[in-house]
Design a protein around this motif. Structure first.
Motif, PDB file in Angstrom:
ATOM      1  N   MET A  14      17.945  39.461 -22.711  1.00 41.36           N
ATOM      2  CA  MET A  14      17.848  40.201 -23.976  1.00 41.36           C
ATOM      3  C   MET A  14      17.913  39.211 -25.132  1.00 41.36           C
ATOM      4  O   MET A  14      18.860  38.427 -25.235  1.00 41.36           O
ATOM      5  CB  MET A  14      18.987  41.217 -24.081  1.00 41.36           C
ATOM      6  N   THR A  15      16.926  39.208 -25.996  1.00 41.21           N
ATOM      7  CA  THR A  15      16.888  38.263 -27.107  1.00 41.21           C
ATOM      8  C   THR A  15      17.795  38.722 -28.234  1.00 41.21           C
ATOM      9  O   THR A  15      18.024  39.917 -28.434  1.00 41.21           O
ATOM     10  CB  THR A  15      15.458  38.099 -27.651  1.00 41.21           C
ATOM     11  N   GLU A  16      18.319  37.765 -28.964  1.00 39.87           N
ATOM     12  CA  GLU A  16      19.192  38.045 -30.110  1.00 39.87           C
ATOM     13  C   GLU A  16      18.350  38.631 -31.245  1.00 39.87           C
ATOM     14  O   GLU A  16      17.295  38.097 -31.585  1.00 39.87           O
ATOM     15  CB  GLU A  16      19.841  36.739 -30.554  1.00 39.87           C
ATOM     16  N   PRO A  17      18.775  39.767 -31.832  1.00 38.38           N
ATOM     17  CA  PRO A  17      18.009  40.340 -32.940  1.00 38.38           C
ATOM     18  C   PRO A  17      17.942  39.397 -34.131  1.00 38.38           C
ATOM     19  O   PRO A  17      18.899  38.682 -34.411  1.00 38.38           O
ATOM     20  CB  PRO A  17      18.787  41.620 -33.287  1.00 38.38           C
ATOM     21  N   THR A  18      16.803  39.381 -34.796  1.00 37.60           N
ATOM     22  CA  THR A  18      16.629  38.503 -35.947  1.00 37.60           C
ATOM     23  C   THR A  18      17.380  39.064 -37.148  1.00 37.60           C
ATOM     24  O   THR A  18      17.180  40.212 -37.529  1.00 37.60           O
ATOM     25  CB  THR A  18      15.140  38.382 -36.300  1.00 37.60           C
ATOM     26  N   ASN A  20      33.530  31.135 -39.132  1.00 37.78           N
ATOM     27  CA  ASN A  20      33.483  30.886 -37.696  1.00 37.78           C
ATOM     28  C   ASN A  20      32.424  31.745 -37.016  1.00 37.78           C
ATOM     29  O   ASN A  20      31.656  31.271 -36.156  1.00 37.78           O
ATOM     30  CB  ASN A  20      34.868  31.159 -37.084  1.00 37.78           C
ATOM     31  N   ARG A  21      32.346  33.035 -37.448  1.00 46.78           N
ATOM     32  CA  ARG A  21      31.350  33.947 -36.859  1.00 46.78           C
ATOM     33  C   ARG A  21      29.928  33.522 -37.226  1.00 46.78           C
ATOM     34  O   ARG A  21      29.012  33.592 -36.394  1.00 46.78           O
ATOM     35  CB  ARG A  21      31.602  35.386 -37.319  1.00 46.78           C
ATOM     36  N   LEU A  22      29.728  33.046 -38.444  1.00 50.11           N
ATOM     37  CA  LEU A  22      28.401  32.619 -38.883  1.00 50.11           C
ATOM     38  C   LEU A  22      27.943  31.384 -38.083  1.00 50.11           C
ATOM     39  O   LEU A  22      26.766  31.285 -37.705  1.00 50.11           O
ATOM     40  CB  LEU A  22      28.406  32.312 -40.380  1.00 50.11           C
ATOM     41  N   ILE A  23      28.863  30.463 -37.848  1.00 53.11           N
ATOM     42  CA  ILE A  23      28.517  29.277 -37.053  1.00 53.11           C
ATOM     43  C   ILE A  23      28.156  29.689 -35.633  1.00 53.11           C
ATOM     44  O   ILE A  23      27.169  29.219 -35.062  1.00 53.11           O
ATOM     45  CB  ILE A  23      29.687  28.271 -37.054  1.00 53.11           C
ATOM     46  N   ARG A  44      24.495  29.301 -33.689  1.00 52.24           N
ATOM     47  CA  ARG A  44      24.302  28.694 -32.360  1.00 52.24           C
ATOM     48  C   ARG A  44      23.484  29.619 -31.467  1.00 52.24           C
ATOM     49  O   ARG A  44      22.550  29.188 -30.783  1.00 52.24           O
ATOM     50  CB  ARG A  44      25.660  28.403 -31.709  1.00 52.24           C
ATOM     51  N   LYS A  45      23.825  30.892 -31.446  1.00 50.45           N
ATOM     52  CA  LYS A  45      23.115  31.866 -30.609  1.00 50.45           C
ATOM     53  C   LYS A  45      21.643  31.987 -30.989  1.00 50.45           C
ATOM     54  O   LYS A  45      20.777  32.200 -30.140  1.00 50.45           O
ATOM     55  CB  LYS A  45      23.786  33.243 -30.705  1.00 50.45           C
ATOM     56  N   LEU A  46      21.376  31.839 -32.275  1.00 42.25           N
ATOM     57  CA  LEU A  46      19.993  31.957 -32.763  1.00 42.25           C
ATOM     58  C   LEU A  46      19.190  30.672 -32.561  1.00 42.25           C
ATOM     59  O   LEU A  46      18.016  30.618 -32.917  1.00 42.25           O
ATOM     60  CB  LEU A  46      19.995  32.341 -34.249  1.00 42.25           C
ATOM     61  N   GLY A  47      19.837  29.637 -32.035  1.00 44.06           N
ATOM     62  CA  GLY A  47      19.129  28.376 -31.810  1.00 44.06           C
ATOM     63  C   GLY A  47      18.931  27.563 -33.068  1.00 44.06           C
ATOM     64  O   GLY A  47      18.037  26.697 -33.123  1.00 44.06           O
ATOM     65  N   MET A  48      19.761  27.813 -34.085  1.00 43.99           N
ATOM     66  CA  MET A  48      19.617  27.092 -35.342  1.00 43.99           C
ATOM     67  C   MET A  48      20.350  25.750 -35.329  1.00 43.99           C
ATOM     68  O   MET A  48      20.235  24.977 -36.275  1.00 43.99           O
ATOM     69  CB  MET A  48      20.131  27.966 -36.499  1.00 43.99           C
ATOM     70  N   THR A  76      20.417  35.109 -42.803  1.00 46.83           N
ATOM     71  CA  THR A  76      19.896  33.849 -42.266  1.00 46.83           C
ATOM     72  C   THR A  76      20.165  32.712 -43.242  1.00 46.83           C
ATOM     73  O   THR A  76      20.555  31.609 -42.850  1.00 46.83           O
ATOM     74  CB  THR A  76      18.387  33.958 -42.008  1.00 46.83           C
ATOM     75  N   ARG A  77      19.954  32.995 -44.520  1.00 47.73           N
ATOM     76  CA  ARG A  77      20.184  31.994 -45.555  1.00 47.73           C
ATOM     77  C   ARG A  77      21.657  31.595 -45.593  1.00 47.73           C
ATOM     78  O   ARG A  77      21.989  30.403 -45.737  1.00 47.73           O
ATOM     79  CB  ARG A  77      19.751  32.563 -46.909  1.00 47.73           C
ATOM     80  N   GLN A  78      22.538  32.570 -45.438  1.00 47.25           N
ATOM     81  CA  GLN A  78      23.975  32.291 -45.450  1.00 47.25           C
ATOM     82  C   GLN A  78      24.383  31.446 -44.234  1.00 47.25           C
ATOM     83  O   GLN A  78      25.166  30.498 -44.340  1.00 47.25           O
ATOM     84  CB  GLN A  78      24.764  33.608 -45.466  1.00 47.25           C
ATOM     85  N   ILE A  79      23.823  31.816 -43.072  1.00 48.78           N
ATOM     86  CA  ILE A  79      24.101  31.044 -41.852  1.00 48.78           C
ATOM     87  C   ILE A  79      23.645  29.601 -42.040  1.00 48.78           C
ATOM     88  O   ILE A  79      24.362  28.653 -41.711  1.00 48.78           O
ATOM     89  CB  ILE A  79      23.400  31.684 -40.626  1.00 48.78           C
ATOM     90  N   HIS A  80      22.439  29.427 -42.601  1.00 48.82           N
ATOM     91  CA  HIS A  80      21.888  28.097 -42.808  1.00 48.82           C
ATOM     92  C   HIS A  80      22.794  27.265 -43.714  1.00 48.82           C
ATOM     93  O   HIS A  80      23.067  26.084 -43.454  1.00 48.82           O
ATOM     94  CB  HIS A  80      20.484  28.193 -43.400  1.00 48.82           C
ATOM     95  N   THR A  81      23.268  27.881 -44.788  1.00 49.54           N
ATOM     96  CA  THR A  81      24.142  27.181 -45.734  1.00 49.54           C
ATOM     97  C   THR A  81      25.423  26.727 -45.053  1.00 49.54           C
ATOM     98  O   THR A  81      25.867  25.582 -45.213  1.00 49.54           O
ATOM     99  CB  THR A  81      24.478  28.104 -46.919  1.00 49.54           C
ATOM    100  N   VAL A  82      26.006  27.626 -44.264  1.00 46.44           N
ATOM    101  CA  VAL A  82      27.255  27.294 -43.560  1.00 46.44           C
ATOM    102  C   VAL A  82      27.023  26.162 -42.560  1.00 46.44           C
ATOM    103  O   VAL A  82      27.825  25.220 -42.470  1.00 46.44           O
ATOM    104  CB  VAL A  82      27.808  28.546 -42.846  1.00 46.44           C
ATOM    105  N   LEU A  83      25.914  26.218 -41.828  1.00 46.43           N
ATOM    106  CA  LEU A  83      25.626  25.190 -40.832  1.00 46.43           C
ATOM    107  C   LEU A  83      25.424  23.820 -41.488  1.00 46.43           C
ATOM    108  O   LEU A  83      25.895  22.802 -40.973  1.00 46.43           O
ATOM    109  CB  LEU A  83      24.383  25.568 -40.018  1.00 46.43           C
TER     110      LEU A  83
END
Length: 326
Positions: free
Chosen positions: A1-5, A43-46, A50-54, A11-18
């Protein structure tokens, strides 16, 4: 089952945190303060990134070839681990010191309080002792695997035992016996003496064994420093298929202890008697050690090897069937 986009803003927030965490090196608490988020949210965003392959971690090492060689020799043998140093000099002494430094580092990672370390003499073990620099004392006991030959710092195993114990902050246990008895009967008498038997029994129960791997070829061999061997016998040994010296025993290419008089006169443990050690580390430097190392591997006498790049390349050539390799 693929992770929902996730949506664009998430996505922008996740990117900033990473970026803040992995690129700029901020701690999660610092990111939380900077972005006005809770630490648990960061912690959840990181984790979501990871799950999204970012997140992709790519480690580049200038010594990747050495890691590849280590993996190759372990997969080709019964070894559990290996450490290979770069060959950066043609000078044999420099090469030996580099291998000694690596073996000292590995030994420090291996030792635990309460361990008993059993060692041989030899130039390689002397190089290991020279490079021991622990941050603090370790409660270990150091014991010889063999009797000694006085006169040279690297053949007097009691000297090396004492130096190693001093450097580690441990306790030396010495064996006052020659390496070679006059004959087999005298060897039997010596090994049954209470003071010598006690040391040999302690060595049998060692948790870590550290030993060099020697050559018996006339050139580059320190075995003949231990006991004078007639020139005719030296040639005979090679003709018999004797390929290595290990714990002062002459070993055939097949990994078996050779049927030779000096082996029956040794005041030393048999190589098979250290098989119950938690770790048995063999140390060698120089391509001329390739055949001896192969013989020791055939006998399954060590589970860990420390050697240089040139040597491991020669060993692998032998293992791959090139009998005329270095």
């Amino acid at each position: 089952m693929t992770e929902p986009t996730p949506d664009f803003q998430l996505t922008r927030q996740i990117h900033t945190v990473l970026v803040l965490h992995f690129i700029e090196g901020l701690r999660q608490s610092e990111i939380a303060s900077k972005l006005n988020l809770s630490t648990s949210k960061v912690n959840r965003l990181i984790a979501q990134g990871r799950k999204l392959g970012m997140v992709r971690i790519d480690i580049e090492s200038p010594f990747q070839r050495l890691a590849d060689l280590e993996a190759k020799i372990v997969s080709a043998t019964a070894l559990t681990s290996a450490m290979v140093t770069p060959t950066v000099s043609g000078n044999a002494e420099t090469k030996l010191q580099q291998v000694g430094q690596a073996a000292a580092s590995m030994l420090m990672e291996t030792l635990r309080d309460g361990d008993v370390i059993a060692i041989t003499g030899g130039k390689a073990i002397s190089a290991v002792v020279d490079n021991l620099n622990p941050e603090g004392s370790i409660d270990v006991t150091v014991v010889p695997l063999t009797g000694g030959v006085q006169g040279k710092f690297y053949t007097d195993v009691n000297h090396l035992v004492t130096r190693m114990a001093e450097r580690l902050g441990g306790k030396p246990v010495l064996m006052h016996a020659p390496l070679f008895a006059e004959n087999a009967a005298q060897r039997e008498m010596l090994t049954n003496m209470a003071s010598i038997k006690e040391v040999l029994d302690l060595a049998r129960a060692a948790t870590v064994a550290l030993t060099g791997i020697g050559s018996v070829e006339p050139r580059g061999s320190s075995y003949y420093d231990l006991n004078p061997v007639p020139e005719a016998d030296r040639k005979m040994l090679v003709g018999m298929g004797v390929s290595a010296e290990f714990m002062a025993h002459l070993i055939g290419r097949n990994g078996k202890v050779a049927d030779y008089d000096l082996n029956r006169r040794l005041v030393a443990l048999n190589p098979a008697e250290i098989g119950n050690c938690r770790t048995v580390i063999g140390v060698a430097a120089g391509a001329h050690k390739a055949q001896p190392i192969r013989a020791v591997l055939n006998g399954n006498f060590v589970d860990t090897l420390v050697l240089d790049e040139e040597t491991v390349t020669a060993v692998l050539a032998h293992l791959e069937g090139s009998e005329d390799a270095a």
